[in-house]
Design a protein around this motif. Structure first.
Motif, PDB file in Angstrom:
ATOM      1  N   THR A  12       0.852  -1.178   0.000  1.00 21.79           N
ATOM      2  CA  THR A  12       0.000   0.000   0.000  1.00 21.79           C
ATOM      3  C   THR A  12       0.895   1.238   0.000  1.00 21.79           C
ATOM      4  O   THR A  12       2.110   1.134  -0.130  1.00 21.79           O
ATOM      5  CB  THR A  12      -0.937  -0.029   1.231  1.00 21.79           C
ATOM      6  OG1 THR A  12      -0.176  -0.336   2.400  1.00 21.79           O
ATOM      7  CG2 THR A  12      -2.004  -1.103   1.061  1.00 21.79           C
ATOM      8  N   GLU A  57       7.088  -4.298   0.114  1.00 19.00           N
ATOM      9  CA  GLU A  57       6.199  -5.269  -0.520  1.00 19.00           C
ATOM     10  C   GLU A  57       6.220  -6.616   0.201  1.00 19.00           C
ATOM     11  O   GLU A  57       7.260  -7.076   0.675  1.00 19.00           O
ATOM     12  CB  GLU A  57       6.582  -5.494  -1.988  1.00 19.00           C
ATOM     13  CG  GLU A  57       6.404  -4.288  -2.874  1.00 19.00           C
ATOM     14  CD  GLU A  57       7.587  -3.338  -2.875  1.00 19.00           C
ATOM     15  OE1 GLU A  57       8.529  -3.574  -2.076  1.00 19.00           O
ATOM     16  OE2 GLU A  57       7.580  -2.373  -3.649  1.00 19.00           O
ATOM     17  N   LEU A 105      -4.008  -8.161   0.857  1.00 20.68           N
ATOM     18  CA  LEU A 105      -2.768  -7.468   0.523  1.00 20.68           C
ATOM     19  C   LEU A 105      -2.040  -7.119   1.812  1.00 20.68           C
ATOM     20  O   LEU A 105      -2.640  -6.564   2.738  1.00 20.68           O
ATOM     21  CB  LEU A 105      -3.088  -6.208  -0.278  1.00 20.68           C
ATOM     22  CG  LEU A 105      -1.929  -5.266  -0.623  1.00 20.68           C
ATOM     23  CD1 LEU A 105      -0.906  -5.963  -1.507  1.00 20.68           C
ATOM     24  CD2 LEU A 105      -2.457  -4.013  -1.306  1.00 20.68           C
ATOM     25  N   THR A 113       1.492  -5.370   3.764  1.00 25.48           N
ATOM     26  CA  THR A 113       2.585  -4.407   3.628  1.00 25.48           C
ATOM     27  C   THR A 113       3.378  -4.349   4.929  1.00 25.48           C
ATOM     28  O   THR A 113       2.797  -4.306   6.013  1.00 25.48           O
ATOM     29  CB  THR A 113       2.042  -3.007   3.306  1.00 25.48           C
ATOM     30  OG1 THR A 113       1.198  -3.072   2.154  1.00 25.48           O
ATOM     31  CG2 THR A 113       3.177  -2.036   3.023  1.00 25.48           C
ATOM     32  N   ASN A 167      -9.243  -3.295   7.319  1.00 26.92           N
ATOM     33  CA  ASN A 167      -7.822  -2.971   7.348  1.00 26.92           C
ATOM     34  C   ASN A 167      -7.371  -3.045   8.800  1.00 26.92           C
ATOM     35  O   ASN A 167      -8.058  -2.554   9.696  1.00 26.92           O
ATOM     36  CB  ASN A 167      -7.528  -1.619   6.704  1.00 26.92           C
ATOM     37  CG  ASN A 167      -8.050  -0.466   7.508  1.00 26.92           C
ATOM     38  OD1 ASN A 167      -9.186  -0.485   7.985  1.00 26.92           O
ATOM     39  ND2 ASN A 167      -7.265   0.569   7.657  1.00 26.92           N
ATOM     40  N   SER A 175      -3.928   3.638   1.965  1.00 29.27           N
ATOM     41  CA  SER A 175      -4.288   2.234   1.738  1.00 29.27           C
ATOM     42  C   SER A 175      -4.365   1.831   0.262  1.00 29.27           C
ATOM     43  O   SER A 175      -4.641   0.671  -0.046  1.00 29.27           O
ATOM     44  CB  SER A 175      -5.644   1.933   2.393  1.00 29.27           C
ATOM     45  OG  SER A 175      -6.683   2.614   1.704  1.00 29.27           O
ATOM     46  N   PRO A 181      -3.585   0.341  -3.261  1.00 28.01           N
ATOM     47  CA  PRO A 181      -2.657  -0.735  -3.611  1.00 28.01           C
ATOM     48  C   PRO A 181      -1.767  -0.410  -4.804  1.00 28.01           C
ATOM     49  O   PRO A 181      -2.127   0.366  -5.685  1.00 28.01           O
ATOM     50  CB  PRO A 181      -3.599  -1.892  -3.968  1.00 28.01           C
ATOM     51  CG  PRO A 181      -4.806  -1.202  -4.548  1.00 28.01           C
ATOM     52  CD  PRO A 181      -4.940   0.082  -3.756  1.00 28.01           C
ATOM     53  N   GLN A 217       0.439  -3.269  -6.834  1.00 29.50           N
ATOM     54  CA  GLN A 217       0.841  -4.666  -6.733  1.00 29.50           C
ATOM     55  C   GLN A 217       0.855  -5.385  -8.084  1.00 29.50           C
ATOM     56  O   GLN A 217       0.168  -4.989  -9.017  1.00 29.50           O
ATOM     57  CB  GLN A 217      -0.079  -5.403  -5.768  1.00 29.50           C
ATOM     58  CG  GLN A 217      -1.534  -5.473  -6.218  1.00 29.50           C
ATOM     59  CD  GLN A 217      -2.402  -6.292  -5.285  1.00 29.50           C
ATOM     60  OE1 GLN A 217      -1.908  -7.117  -4.517  1.00 29.50           O
ATOM     61  NE2 GLN A 217      -3.704  -6.108  -5.340  1.00 29.50           N
TER      62      GLN A 217
END
Length: 198
Positions: A34, A55, A83, A85, A125, A185, A187, A189
């Protein structure tokens, strides 16, 4: 007569798409992070500390449809995504529902390229391995983008994409000393997927 012609065109278009429709399941791994963490400095007079997220691997799974005419296709998907981080002292985990709607073209044999918007609903989150607290993201629903390429081998498909976002989507939190901080937040990726046509 004109209305009848329009209805006939719509029927022909829908029928053509339906004859070239496929549905399936997909899943795989994502690798990314993120946005930045922005928090207080070590002492009150310091400027804000900004930490770029490192990452980490995550995963995704869901379903897709694909509707093709003359080598061009529309591919809507519905995916559950996690996801992760690394922000040095803690891990930030984002759980979301992704709904990309991609337009693609077959370019050479089984190879295709695709791109389009990705609608995201942030379910949760949270911070791991820390006493810091985090609130909800500013916008639960956001729009980003995906682009990539794929290879279809019969019923099995392989896909590699990049996902990004258009704007910041901050989540506000508090440190153990009740100092405020925020995490972007959105992304950024890479997504690797394996799909199977049902």
């Amino acid at each position: 007569m004109k209305k009848l012609f329009i209805v006939a065109l719509i029927f022909f278009g829908v029928n053509s798409w339906a004859q070239n429709a496929e549905f399936g399941i997909k899943g795989g791994f994502n690798y990314g992070a993120t946005g930045d963490y922005e928090g207080p400095g070590e002492v009150a007079s310091d400027a804000a500390t900004i930490i770029k997220g490192k990452e980490k691997a995550g995963w995704h799974a869901g379903v897709y449809g694909q509707f093709e005419v003359a080598g061009i296709f529309l591919r809507p998907e519905l995916l559950y995504t996690e996801l992760n981080t690394d922000y040095k002292d803690f891990n930030y985990k984002l759980t979301k529902i992704d709904a990309p709607v991609l337009v693609g073209v077959n370019v050479l044999g089984p190879l295709n390229i695709k791109a389009g918007p990705s609608f995201q609903y942030v379910m949760k989150n949270e911070l791991e391995n820390t006493s810091f607290q985090i609130g909800d993201v500013e916008n639960q629903i956001t729009v980003g983008y995906e682009l990539g390429l794929g290879v279809d081998l019969g019923r099995i498909g392989f896909d590699a994409r990049y996902e990004g976002a258009f704007q910041e989507n901050d989540a506000i939190g508090q440190t153990a000393m009740d100092q405020g901080f925020k995490i972007d937040s959105r992304p950024s990726q890479w997504i690797l997927s394996l799909s199977y046509e049902l």
